[in-house]
Scaffold this motif. Sequence first.
Motif, PDB file in Angstrom:
ATOM      1  N   LYS A  32     -21.461  -1.882  12.107  1.00 21.46           N
ATOM      2  CA  LYS A  32     -20.718  -2.641  13.111  1.00 21.46           C
ATOM      3  C   LYS A  32     -19.282  -2.830  12.654  1.00 21.46           C
ATOM      4  CE  LYS A  32     -24.742  -5.239  14.629  1.00 21.46           C
ATOM      5  NZ  LYS A  32     -25.370  -6.551  14.771  1.00 21.46           N
ATOM      6  N   VAL A  33     -18.342  -2.656  13.581  1.00 22.05           N
ATOM      7  CA  VAL A  33     -16.939  -2.970  13.293  1.00 22.05           C
ATOM      8  C   VAL A  33     -16.799  -4.490  13.397  1.00 22.05           C
ATOM      9  CG1 VAL A  33     -14.549  -2.679  14.033  1.00 22.05           C
ATOM     10  CG2 VAL A  33     -16.145  -0.743  14.188  1.00 22.05           C
ATOM     11  N   VAL A  34     -16.546  -5.164  12.268  1.00 19.54           N
ATOM     12  CA  VAL A  34     -16.447  -6.632  12.265  1.00 19.54           C
ATOM     13  C   VAL A  34     -15.003  -7.116  12.108  1.00 19.54           C
ATOM     14  CG1 VAL A  34     -18.826  -7.028  11.523  1.00 19.54           C
ATOM     15  CG2 VAL A  34     -17.031  -6.793   9.787  1.00 19.54           C
ATOM     16  N   ALA A  35     -14.084  -6.169  11.861  1.00 16.29           N
ATOM     17  CA  ALA A  35     -12.651  -6.475  11.812  1.00 16.29           C
ATOM     18  C   ALA A  35     -11.923  -5.158  12.024  1.00 16.29           C
ATOM     19  CB  ALA A  35     -12.247  -7.070  10.463  1.00 16.29           C
ATOM     20  N   ALA A  36     -10.749  -5.202  12.667  1.00 12.36           N
ATOM     21  CA  ALA A  36     -10.008  -3.961  12.891  1.00 12.36           C
ATOM     22  C   ALA A  36      -8.546  -4.256  13.181  1.00 12.36           C
ATOM     23  CB  ALA A  36     -10.607  -3.178  14.067  1.00 12.36           C
ATOM     24  N   LYS A  37      -7.679  -3.372  12.678  1.00 10.43           N
ATOM     25  CA  LYS A  37      -6.263  -3.426  13.053  1.00 10.43           C
ATOM     26  C   LYS A  37      -5.614  -2.063  12.858  1.00 10.43           C
ATOM     27  CE  LYS A  37      -5.260  -6.754  10.113  1.00 10.43           C
ATOM     28  NZ  LYS A  37      -4.669  -7.729   9.157  1.00 10.43           N
ATOM     29  N   MET A  38      -4.688  -1.759  13.769  1.00 10.33           N
ATOM     30  CA  MET A  38      -3.873  -0.568  13.591  1.00 10.33           C
ATOM     31  C   MET A  38      -2.588  -1.008  12.914  1.00 10.33           C
ATOM     32  SD  MET A  38      -2.691   2.209  16.415  1.00 10.33           S
ATOM     33  CE  MET A  38      -3.813   3.570  16.260  1.00 10.33           C
ATOM     34  N   LYS A  39      -2.117  -0.178  11.956  1.00 10.45           N
ATOM     35  CA  LYS A  39      -0.983  -0.600  11.169  1.00 10.45           C
ATOM     36  C   LYS A  39      -0.239   0.623  10.644  1.00 10.45           C
ATOM     37  CE  LYS A  39      -0.091  -4.120   7.879  1.00 10.45           C
ATOM     38  NZ  LYS A  39      -0.307  -5.145   7.020  1.00 10.45           N
ATOM     39  N   HIS A  40       1.092   0.544  10.595  1.00  5.75           N
ATOM     40  CA  HIS A  40       1.864   1.567   9.891  1.00  5.75           C
ATOM     41  C   HIS A  40       2.201   0.958   8.535  1.00  5.75           C
ATOM     42  CE1 HIS A  40       4.796   5.143  10.355  1.00  5.75           C
ATOM     43  NE2 HIS A  40       4.480   4.951   9.094  1.00  5.75           N
ATOM     44  N   LEU A  41       1.536   1.423   7.485  1.00  6.15           N
ATOM     45  CA  LEU A  41       1.681   0.818   6.169  1.00  6.15           C
ATOM     46  C   LEU A  41       3.090   1.010   5.622  1.00  6.15           C
ATOM     47  CD1 LEU A  41      -1.633   1.993   4.417  1.00  6.15           C
ATOM     48  CD2 LEU A  41      -1.221  -0.133   5.675  1.00  6.15           C
ATOM     49  N   SER A  42       3.605  -0.020   4.956  1.00  2.35           N
ATOM     50  CA  SER A  42       4.849   0.133   4.197  1.00  2.35           C
ATOM     51  C   SER A  42       4.511   0.841   2.890  1.00  2.35           C
ATOM     52  CB  SER A  42       5.447  -1.239   3.895  1.00  2.35           C
ATOM     53  OG  SER A  42       4.599  -1.943   2.996  1.00  2.35           O
ATOM     54  N   ARG A  43       5.533   1.362   2.240  1.00  5.71           N
ATOM     55  CA  ARG A  43       5.319   2.003   0.939  1.00  5.71           C
ATOM     56  C   ARG A  43       4.659   1.020  -0.037  1.00  5.71           C
ATOM     57  NH1 ARG A  43       7.266   6.542  -1.212  1.00  5.71           N
ATOM     58  NH2 ARG A  43       8.607   6.845   0.601  1.00  5.71           N
ATOM     59  N   GLN A  44       5.143  -0.204  -0.026  1.00  4.73           N
ATOM     60  CA  GLN A  44       4.608  -1.231  -0.932  1.00  4.73           C
ATOM     61  C   GLN A  44       3.123  -1.502  -0.648  1.00  4.73           C
ATOM     62  OE1 GLN A  44       7.066  -4.838  -1.095  1.00  4.73           O
ATOM     63  NE2 GLN A  44       5.261  -5.984  -1.773  1.00  4.73           N
ATOM     64  N   GLU A  45       2.762  -1.579   0.630  1.00  2.13           N
ATOM     65  CA  GLU A  45       1.341  -1.806   0.979  1.00  2.13           C
ATOM     66  C   GLU A  45       0.457  -0.651   0.532  1.00  2.13           C
ATOM     67  OE1 GLU A  45       1.301  -4.463   5.051  1.00  2.13           O
ATOM     68  OE2 GLU A  45       2.005  -2.393   5.177  1.00  2.13           O
ATOM     69  N   ALA A  46       0.941   0.588   0.736  1.00  2.81           N
ATOM     70  CA  ALA A  46       0.147   1.757   0.347  1.00  2.81           C
ATOM     71  C   ALA A  46       0.018   1.842  -1.169  1.00  2.81           C
ATOM     72  CB  ALA A  46       0.777   3.027   0.909  1.00  2.81           C
ATOM     73  N   GLU A  47       1.112   1.599  -1.884  1.00  2.00           N
ATOM     74  CA  GLU A  47       1.060   1.630  -3.350  1.00  2.00           C
ATOM     75  C   GLU A  47       0.129   0.555  -3.889  1.00  2.00           C
ATOM     76  OE1 GLU A  47       5.497   3.486  -4.331  1.00  2.00           O
ATOM     77  OE2 GLU A  47       5.151   1.330  -4.589  1.00  2.00           O
ATOM     78  N   GLY A  48       0.162  -0.611  -3.280  1.00  2.00           N
ATOM     79  CA  GLY A  48      -0.714  -1.705  -3.717  1.00  2.00           C
ATOM     80  C   GLY A  48      -2.173  -1.399  -3.442  1.00  2.00           C
ATOM     81  N   PHE A  49      -2.444  -0.830  -2.291  1.00  2.00           N
ATOM     82  CA  PHE A  49      -3.827  -0.506  -1.932  1.00  2.00           C
ATOM     83  C   PHE A  49      -4.421   0.517  -2.905  1.00  2.00           C
ATOM     84  CE2 PHE A  49      -7.077   1.930   0.319  1.00  2.00           C
ATOM     85  CZ  PHE A  49      -7.946   0.902   0.651  1.00  2.00           C
TER      86      PHE A  49
END
Length: 140
Positions: A32-49
């Motif tokens: 089940k999808v219990v949370a969802a969001k579309m997002k264009h990640l920043s460089r900082q967000e992608a590096e952190g992930f």
Amino acid sequence: ALERTLSIIKPDAVAKNVIGEIYARFEKAGLKVVAAKMKHLSRQEAEGFYAVHKERPFFKALVEFMISGPVMIQALEGENAILKNRELMGATNPKDAAPGTIRADFADSIDANAVHGSDAADTAAVEIAYFFATTEIFSR
Ligand code: CMP
């Protein structure tokens, strides 16, 4: 056990317009999808992930790819959700992915490999918390 896992539909699959087809596979497998969001990640967000991969030779290309367009991010819930999602995705390299898996059907390369999924319970918890506040998760 009832688990949650973090799933990302990567820029290549979003560009191919197969968000719905991938969601249908989750649902047919009992996730089940219990949370969802579309997002264009920043460089900082992608590096952190992807911080665990910081020293790997593919890190820079991975980050560049992940910020090349919007992604669809979801938490999936279900029995054995982590392994189930990994089975649906198939091997990291689409060349090795079993027929009928998401990566076999939609991925083009090990970098543009359509989806991400958490690999274990501890990383799933960290990854879900990276993108979703508890108030954005709707357990059902
Ligand atoms: P993902 O599950 O999102 O986690 C890290 C990503 O790095 C992986 O999927 C691949 O898309 C990418 N990647 C590129 N090269 C490699 C590699 N040699 N081994 C593992 N992952 C790689």
